[in-house]
Design a protein around this motif. Structure first.
Motif, mmCIF file in Angstrom:
data_model
loop_
_atom_site.group_PDB
_atom_site.id
_atom_site.type_symbol
_atom_site.label_atom_id
_atom_site.label_comp_id
_atom_site.label_asym_id
_atom_site.label_seq_id
_atom_site.Cartn_x
_atom_site.Cartn_y
_atom_site.Cartn_z
ATOM 1 N N ARG A 6 0.822 -1.217 0.000
ATOM 2 C CA ARG A 6 0.000 0.000 0.000
ATOM 3 C C ARG A 6 0.850 1.258 0.000
ATOM 4 O O ARG A 6 2.021 1.249 0.398
ATOM 5 N N ALA A 8 0.185 5.138 1.541
ATOM 6 C CA ALA A 8 -0.777 5.709 2.500
ATOM 7 C C ALA A 8 -0.518 7.208 2.725
ATOM 8 O O ALA A 8 -0.069 7.603 3.792
ATOM 9 N N PRO A 9 -0.798 8.028 1.731
ATOM 10 C CA PRO A 9 -0.514 9.466 1.882
ATOM 11 C C PRO A 9 -1.484 10.169 2.818
ATOM 12 O O PRO A 9 -2.652 9.790 2.909
ATOM 13 N N SER A 10 -0.969 11.174 3.517
ATOM 14 C CA SER A 10 -1.840 12.056 4.301
ATOM 15 C C SER A 10 -2.197 13.238 3.395
ATOM 16 O O SER A 10 -1.297 13.845 2.817
ATOM 17 N N GLU A 42 -4.792 8.818 4.433
ATOM 18 C CA GLU A 42 -4.706 8.894 5.897
ATOM 19 C C GLU A 42 -5.147 10.276 6.375
ATOM 20 O O GLU A 42 -4.328 11.157 6.634
ATOM 21 N N TYR A 189 -2.490 8.382 14.735
ATOM 22 C CA TYR A 189 -1.926 7.721 13.553
ATOM 23 C C TYR A 189 -1.548 6.263 13.839
ATOM 24 O O TYR A 189 -1.863 5.368 13.059
ATOM 25 N N VAL A 193 -3.152 3.195 11.636
ATOM 26 C CA VAL A 193 -2.315 2.444 10.683
ATOM 27 C C VAL A 193 -2.353 0.950 10.984
ATOM 28 O O VAL A 193 -2.508 0.128 10.076
ATOM 29 N N ARG A 207 7.541 2.288 2.812
ATOM 30 C CA ARG A 207 7.217 3.694 3.061
ATOM 31 C C ARG A 207 8.510 4.458 3.339
ATOM 32 O O ARG A 207 9.589 3.862 3.470
ATOM 33 N N MET A 211 9.271 7.290 8.550
ATOM 34 C CA MET A 211 8.309 6.477 9.303
ATOM 35 C C MET A 211 9.002 5.389 10.130
ATOM 36 O O MET A 211 8.356 4.706 10.921
#
Ligand code: GLU
Length: 295
Positions: A6, A8-10, A42, A189, A193, A207, A211
């Motif tokens: 995946r 998973a952008p904010s 996200e 968060y 997640v 990622r 992170m």
């Protein structure tokens, strides 16, 4: 082994050169494993989200030929699942309400004679671990040491990154009882997640290296919720002209996509792949082949 990856952008702004590296790396890794690639928006930290940024990001990804294999997911729709996870942790006596403000936490540290580097987050001193002492509950925290003791997890917690290898963190001492639900009622968060990676069957997390520091916390939460641990790979960060990592917070510019192949060529350079010409789909297909060989 099945593979579901995946990105998973904010949606706190458009994709920048750094986020394209993470997006492309996660896509390439999924393709090279014959796996699926999902996109999760996200947007739990609503005050930081910019209206329309989610659609803008999806458009930018599509312009670069990166199209998810299943419908996009939004964390803002997942409150019930996060609540269920928190309820499970409360039932096990692993989560507790906390009435401390940031000032209370600073004060408790000062009383203990602790000093702390500027910008370094304060480890929660555990003030509310055994009760609220008359304060009003504001946030929910994970009792990290209790989870570690009850589940007999090793300290420090050791995990494996596919690029940099063995990593370790003493979560109780270095991070402390981290927040699951924030004082403003928003989901943290870390909880979102972990719950979502499990719900979407994510097997491989690829990622950005910014992170990395969250991974041990997420693994503790996975254990606490009885969920499997994923495979992790953190991609190199892209530094701006000021040698600081590119991020929306320090004003990274939106990706310039008038020539998407040029943007992709700059991104693959960070993944040690050569530039390609031709159409986007041809370039992507060649990178998948090269990536397969190198993995
Ligand atoms: N939403 C985070 C970001 O945009 C990424 C979280 C993750 O990949 O686990 O930086």
């Amino acid at each position: 082994m099945p593979y579901i990856g995946r990105f998973a952008p904010s949606p706190t702004g458009p994709l920048h050169a750094g986020s394209l590296v993470a997006a492309l790396a996660s896509w390439l890794d999924a393709r090279a494993h014959g796996g699926q690639w999902l996109v999760r928006i996200e947007d739990v930290d609503t005050p930081r989200c910019i209206p329309g940024a989610d659609q803008g990001i999806l458009q930018q990804l599509a312009t670069c030929g990166l199209v998810p294999d299943a419908p996009v997911m939004w964390q803002s729709h997942r409150g019930e699942a996060y609540q269920a996870a928190l309820d499970e942790l409360i039932a096990k006596d692993w989560a507790y309400p906390c009435g401390c403000s940031r000032k209370d936490i600073e004060y408790a540290h000062a009383l203990m004679g602790h000093t702390r580097e500027r910008h370094q987050a304060a480890v929660y001193p555990g003030t509310c671990r055994d009760g609220l002492h008359g304060k009003t509950a504001r946030a929910w925290r994970l009792n990290v040491q209790r989870v570690i003791d009850d589940l007999k997890l090793a300290t420090p917690l050791v995990w494996h990154d596919r690029v940099v290898g063995i990593q370790q963190q003493d979560v109780a001492r270095e991070v402390g009882d981290f927040v699951l639900r924030r004082a403003d009622g928003l989901w943290a968060y870390q909880l979102a997640v972990v719950v979502d990676d499990a719900a979407h069957g994510i097997t491989h997390v690829v990622r950005g290296a910014d992170m990395t520091d969250n991974t041990a916390r997420q693994i503790v939460l996975q254990h606490a919720l009885g969920l499997p641990t994923r495979s992790y790979l953190h991609t190199p960060l892209v530094l701006g002209g000021n040698r600081e990592k590119l991020s929306k917070q320090n004003g990274a510019e939106a990706l310039e996509l008038s020539n998407p192949l040029a943007a992709l060529n700059s991104a693959v350079a960070h993944l040690n792949l050569p530039p390609k010409s031709g159409s986007i789909s041809e370039a992507l297909a060649q990178w998948v082949k090269l990536y397969e060989k190198s993995k």
